[in-house]
Structures are given as structure tokens and as C-alpha cells.
Scaffold this active site. Structure first.
Site, PDB file in Angstrom:
ATOM      1  N   LYS A  67      -9.879 -55.643  -1.272  1.00 29.35           N
ATOM      2  CA  LYS A  67     -10.069 -54.065  -0.998  1.00 29.35           C
ATOM      3  C   LYS A  67     -10.435 -53.669   0.395  1.00 29.35           C
ATOM      4  O   LYS A  67      -9.453 -52.847   0.975  1.00 29.35           O
ATOM      5  CB  LYS A  67     -11.084 -53.567  -1.908  1.00 29.35           C
ATOM      6  CG  LYS A  67     -11.086 -52.132  -1.914  1.00 29.35           C
ATOM      7  CD  LYS A  67     -12.595 -51.539  -2.621  1.00 29.35           C
ATOM      8  CE  LYS A  67     -13.652 -51.742  -1.567  1.00 29.35           C
ATOM      9  NZ  LYS A  67     -14.976 -51.050  -2.170  1.00 29.35           N
TER      10      LYS A  67
ATOM     11  N   ASP B 278      -9.866 -49.672  -5.455  1.00 29.91           N
ATOM     12  CA  ASP B 278     -11.412 -49.818  -6.078  1.00 29.91           C
ATOM     13  C   ASP B 278     -11.464 -49.258  -7.122  1.00 29.91           C
ATOM     14  O   ASP B 278     -10.637 -49.166  -8.011  1.00 29.91           O
ATOM     15  CB  ASP B 278     -12.303 -49.048  -4.713  1.00 29.91           C
ATOM     16  CG  ASP B 278     -11.883 -47.480  -5.011  1.00 29.91           C
ATOM     17  OD1 ASP B 278     -11.047 -47.282  -5.611  1.00 29.91           O
ATOM     18  OD2 ASP B 278     -12.851 -46.960  -4.272  1.00 29.91           O
TER      19      ASP B 278
END
Ligand code: SF4
Length: 223
Positions: A120, A138
Site C-alpha cells: 500500500k 487500503d
């Protein structure tokens, strides 16, 4: 999902969240990398409260690379996992100095080798610092994309793959911010505000009861 529906969802979200962008404060790739590492299990607002002083004290990788991790930890003490994050920041800065002449590398593989950098964070840096057409997934992106049917995945990596496959080229970085804004403001984990949702007409989970649901819902997030 049909292309027209994907475009319609994106357009509705653009209208609802004009200019959606990262809430993290940063002015270059180094600062974004640091802020993104600090953002694990912490809100962007909490990160922003510590980074201005942190960037003044350690304005570049060279300064951070020779810092005492204990002193860095003091600067970020208000954040969760601050000792581990401080160690990661210093270790990452050392790699940047030793391997990349003090610059942030612009490839996924190289970013993933940096301490404290997962997929991420790497994709956030690639999209926002280097303009790459990638989507960082996320918890908000995972939840909203799967509720909307943009993805049908049980984990973040599979969600990233499916979104990458269906989102129009050039829209992935923007889609990341739009889905995060929608997840924070309306499509919340336990009490989504479906009555206020601008994309409710496309959502098969509209008005579903999420009060007892797993935080991420629609399958288990493995991140
Ligand atoms: S209708 Fe409800 S569940 Fe579906 S995207 Fe909107 S807020 Fe989320």
C-alpha cells in the site's frame, strides 16, 4: 461490471469529492514516503501533527540516515507503533543513501525492499510522487470497492488486481482517493450512510445491516 457503469460510478464520486487527494502533508517523494510509513494504523491527521517538526529536523534521507532511532521515536511518540516506525524510518533512510544516492526509488520492487514499506505504501508513493497509474488498496478502498462490486475479492492484493484490470487507464490514482473519501464520509465500515450515497443506485449492498460486521466486511481483509 460494464465500462459505462464504472465510468458512471467514478463520475458520481468526482462530483461528490471534487479534487480528492491525499490528506497527508508532503512536498517531495522523501516526505511522502516518510508520511506514508507513519500512517500505518494511524489517521492522516495524526501523522500531519508530527511531520512538520520531523521534516524540519530531518529534511532529507541523509539527515535521517544518521539519526538516533530513539530521538526519532521521541518526535513521533504520539503515533501508534512509534518505536517500530522510528526504526523503519532510519533504516529506510540508510538504504536510500547507500543504494539510491539519497533518492526515493520509483519502482515497486525497489520500494518493497525498504523497511516499513508494504504494497500500500509503495503504491501510494508511486501514484502520488511519481504519477504512476497504480491503485493503492487500503482498508477504505478494499471495503468500498467490494461493496460496490468494483471488486469481488477476499483480500487487498486480489482487490488491487481486479481494480487494476477494470479501472480505465489513467484513473487508478484518482480512484484511490475517491474511494477513500467515500469510505470515510459515507460508506463507513459499520454504519454506511446509504441514504446519502451518490452511488447507491449501483450498489447491491445498499441498506445492508453492517452493525455486527467485520470491520472490512465483504470478506476478510488479509492485511
Ligand atoms: S449504498 Fe451504502 S454500502 Fe453501497 S456504496 Fe453506498 S454507502 Fe456503501
Amino acid at each position: 461490471m460494464q465500462k459505462e457503469i464504472i465510468e458512471a460510478i467514478l463520475q458520481s464520486l468526482r462530483t461528490a469529492y471534487p479534487g480528492a487527494r491525499s490528506r497527508l502533508y508532503y512536498s517531495n517523494a522523501y516526505e511522502l514516503l516518510v508520511a506514508a510509513i507513519l500512517s500505518a494504523q494511524t489517521t492522516d491527521e495524526q501523522v500531519n501533527r508530527v511531520t512538520s517538526a520531523l521534516f524540519r529536523r530531518y529534511p532529507d534521507p541523509a539527515a535521517l540516515a544518521v539519526a538516533d532511532p530513539e530521538e526519532v521515536a521521541v518526535c513521533i511518540k504520539s503515533l501508534g507503533l512509534y518505536r517500530m516506525k522510528a526504526a523503519h524510518l532510519v533504516a529506510t533512510a540508510r538504504v536510500l543513501v547507500e543504494k539510491y544516492d539519497g533518492l526515493v526509488p520509483a519502482s515497486l520492487a525497489e520500494l518493497l525492499e525498504l523497511p516499513g514499506v508494504g504494497r500500500k505504501v509503495a503504491n501510494v508513493v508511486l501514484a502520488n510522487a511519481f504519477g504512476r497509474d497504480v491503485i493503492a488498496v487500503d482498508t477504505h478502498v478494499f471495503r468500498v470497492a467490494n461493496r460496490l462490486g468494483l471488486a469481488r475479492a477476499g483480500n487487498v492484493l486480489e482487490t488491487e488486481k481486479q481494480l487494476t484490470a477494470i479501472l480505465p487507464p489513467g484513473s487508478r490514482g484518482e480512484a484511490h482517493h475517491l474511494l477513500i473519501h467515500h469510505g470515510r464520509a459515507v460508506c463507513r465500515a459499520r454504519q454506511p450512510r446509504c441514504q446519502e450515497c451518490v452511488v447507491a443506485g449501483y450498489c447491491e449492498h445498499k441498506d445492508r445491516d453492517y452493525s455486527d460486521a467485520d470491520h472490512n466486511t465483504c470478506g476478510k481483509a488479509s492485511h
